[in-house]
Write a protein that holds these residues in place. Structure first.
Motif, PDB file in Angstrom:
ATOM      1  N   VAL A 141      48.886 -19.347  55.437  1.00 19.60           N
ATOM      2  CA  VAL A 141      48.274 -20.609  55.858  1.00 19.60           C
ATOM      3  C   VAL A 141      49.075 -21.154  57.028  1.00 19.60           C
ATOM      4  CG1 VAL A 141      47.615 -22.934  55.141  1.00 19.60           C
ATOM      5  CG2 VAL A 141      47.485 -21.062  53.510  1.00 19.60           C
ATOM      6  N   ASP A 142      48.374 -21.641  58.023  1.00 20.54           N
ATOM      7  CA  ASP A 142      49.027 -22.142  59.231  1.00 20.54           C
ATOM      8  C   ASP A 142      49.456 -23.601  59.058  1.00 20.54           C
ATOM      9  OD1 ASP A 142      50.008 -22.139  61.837  1.00 20.54           O
ATOM     10  OD2 ASP A 142      48.086 -22.776  62.675  1.00 20.54           O
ATOM     11  N   PHE A 143      50.508 -23.792  58.251  1.00 21.17           N
ATOM     12  CA  PHE A 143      51.124 -25.101  58.073  1.00 21.17           C
ATOM     13  C   PHE A 143      52.554 -25.005  58.572  1.00 21.17           C
ATOM     14  CE2 PHE A 143      48.481 -25.881  53.978  1.00 21.17           C
ATOM     15  CZ  PHE A 143      47.406 -26.326  54.727  1.00 21.17           C
ATOM     16  N   PRO A 144      53.146 -26.129  58.991  1.00 22.38           N
ATOM     17  CA  PRO A 144      54.561 -26.092  59.372  1.00 22.38           C
ATOM     18  C   PRO A 144      55.410 -25.647  58.181  1.00 22.38           C
ATOM     19  CG  PRO A 144      53.568 -28.200  59.964  1.00 22.38           C
ATOM     20  CD  PRO A 144      52.560 -27.454  59.147  1.00 22.38           C
ATOM     21  N   LYS A 145      56.112 -24.560  58.317  1.00 23.06           N
ATOM     22  CA  LYS A 145      56.840 -23.952  57.202  1.00 23.06           C
ATOM     23  C   LYS A 145      57.970 -24.830  56.676  1.00 23.06           C
ATOM     24  CE  LYS A 145      54.210 -20.449  57.864  1.00 23.06           C
ATOM     25  NZ  LYS A 145      52.855 -20.908  57.945  1.00 23.06           N
ATOM     26  N   ASP A 146      58.560 -25.636  57.522  1.00 23.93           N
ATOM     27  CA  ASP A 146      59.669 -26.478  57.088  1.00 23.93           C
ATOM     28  C   ASP A 146      59.195 -27.764  56.417  1.00 23.93           C
ATOM     29  OD1 ASP A 146      58.630 -27.368  59.504  1.00 23.93           O
ATOM     30  OD2 ASP A 146      60.551 -28.118  60.219  1.00 23.93           O
ATOM     31  N   ALA A 147      57.901 -28.071  56.506  1.00 21.51           N
ATOM     32  CA  ALA A 147      57.385 -29.318  55.944  1.00 21.51           C
ATOM     33  C   ALA A 147      56.817 -29.154  54.539  1.00 21.51           C
ATOM     34  CB  ALA A 147      56.313 -29.892  56.859  1.00 21.51           C
ATOM     35  N   PHE A 148      56.420 -27.936  54.176  1.00 19.55           N
ATOM     36  CA  PHE A 148      55.756 -27.705  52.900  1.00 19.55           C
ATOM     37  C   PHE A 148      56.538 -26.706  52.047  1.00 19.55           C
ATOM     38  CE2 PHE A 148      52.376 -29.228  55.580  1.00 19.55           C
ATOM     39  CZ  PHE A 148      51.589 -29.994  54.741  1.00 19.55           C
ATOM     40  N   ALA A 149      56.766 -27.068  50.791  1.00 19.23           N
ATOM     41  CA  ALA A 149      57.269 -26.098  49.820  1.00 19.23           C
ATOM     42  C   ALA A 149      56.074 -25.283  49.354  1.00 19.23           C
ATOM     43  CB  ALA A 149      57.908 -26.818  48.639  1.00 19.23           C
ATOM     44  N   SER A 150      56.316 -24.034  48.996  1.00 21.30           N
ATOM     45  CA  SER A 150      55.231 -23.176  48.522  1.00 21.30           C
ATOM     46  C   SER A 150      55.640 -22.557  47.184  1.00 21.30           C
ATOM     47  CB  SER A 150      54.931 -22.090  49.557  1.00 21.30           C
ATOM     48  OG  SER A 150      53.889 -21.271  49.104  1.00 21.30           O
ATOM     49  N   ILE A 151      54.858 -22.860  46.163  1.00 25.51           N
ATOM     50  CA  ILE A 151      55.125 -22.412  44.808  1.00 25.51           C
ATOM     51  C   ILE A 151      53.908 -21.628  44.309  1.00 25.51           C
ATOM     52  CG2 ILE A 151      55.713 -23.142  42.457  1.00 25.51           C
ATOM     53  CD1 ILE A 151      57.738 -24.069  44.623  1.00 25.51           C
ATOM     54  N   SER A 152      54.158 -20.482  43.687  1.00 26.63           N
ATOM     55  CA  SER A 152      53.084 -19.671  43.124  1.00 26.63           C
ATOM     56  C   SER A 152      53.130 -19.729  41.601  1.00 26.63           C
ATOM     57  CB  SER A 152      53.219 -18.214  43.573  1.00 26.63           C
ATOM     58  OG  SER A 152      53.029 -18.114  44.964  1.00 26.63           O
ATOM     59  N   ILE A 153      51.953 -19.924  41.016  1.00 28.71           N
ATOM     60  CA  ILE A 153      51.800 -19.919  39.571  1.00 28.71           C
ATOM     61  C   ILE A 153      50.929 -18.717  39.232  1.00 28.71           C
ATOM     62  CG2 ILE A 153      51.012 -21.186  37.543  1.00 28.71           C
ATOM     63  CD1 ILE A 153      51.107 -23.737  39.304  1.00 28.71           C
ATOM     64  N   GLY A 154      51.481 -17.769  38.522  1.00 26.78           N
ATOM     65  CA  GLY A 154      50.720 -16.594  38.126  1.00 26.78           C
ATOM     66  C   GLY A 154      50.139 -16.788  36.745  1.00 26.78           C
ATOM     67  N   MET A 155      48.823 -16.664  36.640  1.00 32.47           N
ATOM     68  CA  MET A 155      48.156 -16.813  35.347  1.00 32.47           C
ATOM     69  C   MET A 155      46.768 -16.220  35.444  1.00 32.47           C
ATOM     70  SD  MET A 155      46.985 -20.851  35.310  1.00 32.47           S
ATOM     71  CE  MET A 155      48.594 -21.444  34.925  1.00 32.47           C
ATOM     72  N   THR A 156      46.237 -15.897  34.315  1.00 35.30           N
ATOM     73  CA  THR A 156      44.837 -15.502  34.264  1.00 35.30           C
ATOM     74  C   THR A 156      44.106 -16.576  33.479  1.00 35.30           C
ATOM     75  OG1 THR A 156      45.269 -14.199  32.291  1.00 35.30           O
ATOM     76  CG2 THR A 156      45.315 -13.037  34.391  1.00 35.30           C
ATOM     77  N   ASP A 157      42.815 -16.454  33.421  1.00 35.46           N
ATOM     78  CA  ASP A 157      42.000 -17.402  32.667  1.00 35.46           C
ATOM     79  C   ASP A 157      42.102 -18.809  33.253  1.00 35.46           C
ATOM     80  OD1 ASP A 157      40.159 -18.100  30.744  1.00 35.46           O
ATOM     81  OD2 ASP A 157      41.663 -18.490  29.201  1.00 35.46           O
ATOM     82  N   HIS A 213      44.755 -32.796  48.776  1.00 33.70           N
ATOM     83  CA  HIS A 213      45.094 -34.176  48.448  1.00 33.70           C
ATOM     84  C   HIS A 213      45.949 -34.728  49.577  1.00 33.70           C
ATOM     85  CE1 HIS A 213      47.509 -37.410  46.508  1.00 33.70           C
ATOM     86  NE2 HIS A 213      46.304 -37.719  46.084  1.00 33.70           N
ATOM     87  N   GLY A 214      45.619 -35.927  50.016  1.00 33.33           N
ATOM     88  CA  GLY A 214      46.383 -36.558  51.080  1.00 33.33           C
ATOM     89  C   GLY A 214      45.812 -37.930  51.392  1.00 33.33           C
ATOM     90  N   LYS A 215      46.254 -38.479  52.506  1.00 33.86           N
ATOM     91  CA  LYS A 215      45.805 -39.813  52.914  1.00 33.86           C
ATOM     92  C   LYS A 215      44.843 -39.706  54.077  1.00 33.86           C
ATOM     93  CE  LYS A 215      49.775 -42.310  51.337  1.00 33.86           C
ATOM     94  NZ  LYS A 215      50.218 -43.639  51.242  1.00 33.86           N
ATOM     95  N   ASP A 216      43.758 -40.454  53.970  1.00 35.57           N
ATOM     96  CA  ASP A 216      42.767 -40.557  55.044  1.00 35.57           C
ATOM     97  C   ASP A 216      42.154 -39.218  55.436  1.00 35.57           C
ATOM     98  OD1 ASP A 216      43.239 -43.353  55.232  1.00 35.57           O
ATOM     99  OD2 ASP A 216      45.005 -42.952  56.477  1.00 35.57           O
ATOM    100  N   ASP A 274      44.775 -32.699  60.497  1.00 34.31           N
ATOM    101  CA  ASP A 274      46.071 -33.251  60.892  1.00 34.31           C
ATOM    102  C   ASP A 274      46.979 -33.094  59.674  1.00 34.31           C
ATOM    103  OD1 ASP A 274      48.305 -34.777  61.443  1.00 34.31           O
ATOM    104  OD2 ASP A 274      47.190 -36.584  61.983  1.00 34.31           O
ATOM    105  N   VAL A 275      47.898 -32.127  59.707  1.00 31.09           N
ATOM    106  CA  VAL A 275      48.718 -31.831  58.524  1.00 31.09           C
ATOM    107  C   VAL A 275      49.608 -33.001  58.120  1.00 31.09           C
ATOM    108  CG1 VAL A 275      48.666 -29.330  58.776  1.00 31.09           C
ATOM    109  CG2 VAL A 275      50.497 -30.632  59.845  1.00 31.09           C
ATOM    110  N   ASN A 276      49.784 -33.964  58.994  1.00 29.36           N
ATOM    111  CA  ASN A 276      50.556 -35.150  58.622  1.00 29.36           C
ATOM    112  C   ASN A 276      49.829 -35.986  57.574  1.00 29.36           C
ATOM    113  OD1 ASN A 276      52.759 -34.625  60.384  1.00 29.36           O
ATOM    114  ND2 ASN A 276      51.472 -35.279  62.081  1.00 29.36           N
ATOM    115  N   LYS A 277      48.508 -35.822  57.455  1.00 26.67           N
ATOM    116  CA  LYS A 277      47.726 -36.522  56.440  1.00 26.67           C
ATOM    117  C   LYS A 277      47.753 -35.796  55.098  1.00 26.67           C
ATOM    118  CE  LYS A 277      44.147 -38.324  59.559  1.00 26.67           C
ATOM    119  NZ  LYS A 277      42.687 -38.288  59.791  1.00 26.67           N
ATOM    120  N   LEU A 278      48.137 -34.541  55.117  1.00 25.97           N
ATOM    121  CA  LEU A 278      48.072 -33.699  53.928  1.00 25.97           C
ATOM    122  C   LEU A 278      49.352 -33.799  53.113  1.00 25.97           C
ATOM    123  CD1 LEU A 278      46.446 -31.504  52.406  1.00 25.97           C
ATOM    124  CD2 LEU A 278      47.627 -29.818  53.834  1.00 25.97           C
ATOM    125  N   GLU A 279      49.190 -34.062  51.809  1.00 22.16           N
ATOM    126  CA  GLU A 279      50.345 -34.047  50.916  1.00 22.16           C
ATOM    127  C   GLU A 279      50.434 -32.719  50.176  1.00 22.16           C
ATOM    128  OE1 GLU A 279      50.964 -35.790  46.760  1.00 22.16           O
ATOM    129  OE2 GLU A 279      51.830 -37.302  48.101  1.00 22.16           O
TER     130      GLU A 279
END
Length: 187
Positions: A18-34, A114-117, A140-145
């Motif tokens: 995903v083309d987001f600023p790498k230093d601004a977003f943490a990225s966590i993966s949840i592995g599950m089925t169902d 989820h984000g503002k505006d 505008d990724v600044n609006k994205l939480e």
């Protein structure tokens, strides 16, 4: 019997997908089925509250669009079978979560923003979701939480929120009918 899941920091290929600023977003993966609509509803309620935006890249069965129209749910149609839906009520969340569950369990991705505006037009995905990295040209990724990528094998969270920016914090948001596999997790 409880369903098992694991939580890890995302690998570099997921982070780069995903083309987001790498230093601004943490990225966590949840592995599950169902992946169920109850799980989706629980995550939305516990992590964000309303409103959120669901992005359905494809409504492959055809009845999804009819379901939205017959239930008077407004949506922004960005392709012949793709839609962005602002979910701002429990009733909409229940209905859209059911549609999302079916799509995900049939091998498609569903995004939740989820984000503002934010607006529907901000969240139009690229024409081909297989092209990486995904670029949301109007966003505008600044609006994205937080951005969730829900797939058949799990969920990837891209977030700025300190509430769920590490694997240790995620189990709080997963319903109790799921069991955390500590040995496979970055905890």
């Amino acid at each position: 019997m409880k369903k098992e899941y694991f939580v890890q920091y995302s690998g570099q290929s997921i982070i780069n997908s995903v083309d987001f600023p790498k230093d601004a977003f943490a990225s966590i993966s949840i592995g599950m089925t169902d992946i169920t609509n109850d799980l989706i509803i629980s995550l939305v309620h516990k992590m964000f509250g309303l409103p959120v935006f669901f992005v359905l890249n494809s409504m492959i069965f055809g009845y999804e669009k009819e379901t939205l129209i017959s239930n008077n749910i407004p949506f922004y149609e960005f392709s012949s079978d793709g839609a962005v839906i602002k979910v701002d009520s429990k009733e909409k969340l229940l209905l859209i979560s059911k549609l999302a569950e079916e799509l995900v369990n049939n091998g498609l991705s569903v995004f939740i923003f989820h984000g503002k505006d934010l607006s529907e037009q901000d969240l139009i995905p690229p024409k081909h979701w297989v092209d990486k990295p995904l670029v949301f040209k109007n966003l505008d990724v600044n609006k994205l939480e937080t951005f969730l990528d829900i797939e058949e094998v799990g969920i990837t969270i891209f977030t700025r929120s300190s509430l769920f920016d590490s694997p240790e914090k995620i189990p709080t948001y997963i319903p109790s009918d799921y069991f955390l596999n500590i040995n496979s997790s970055d905890i």
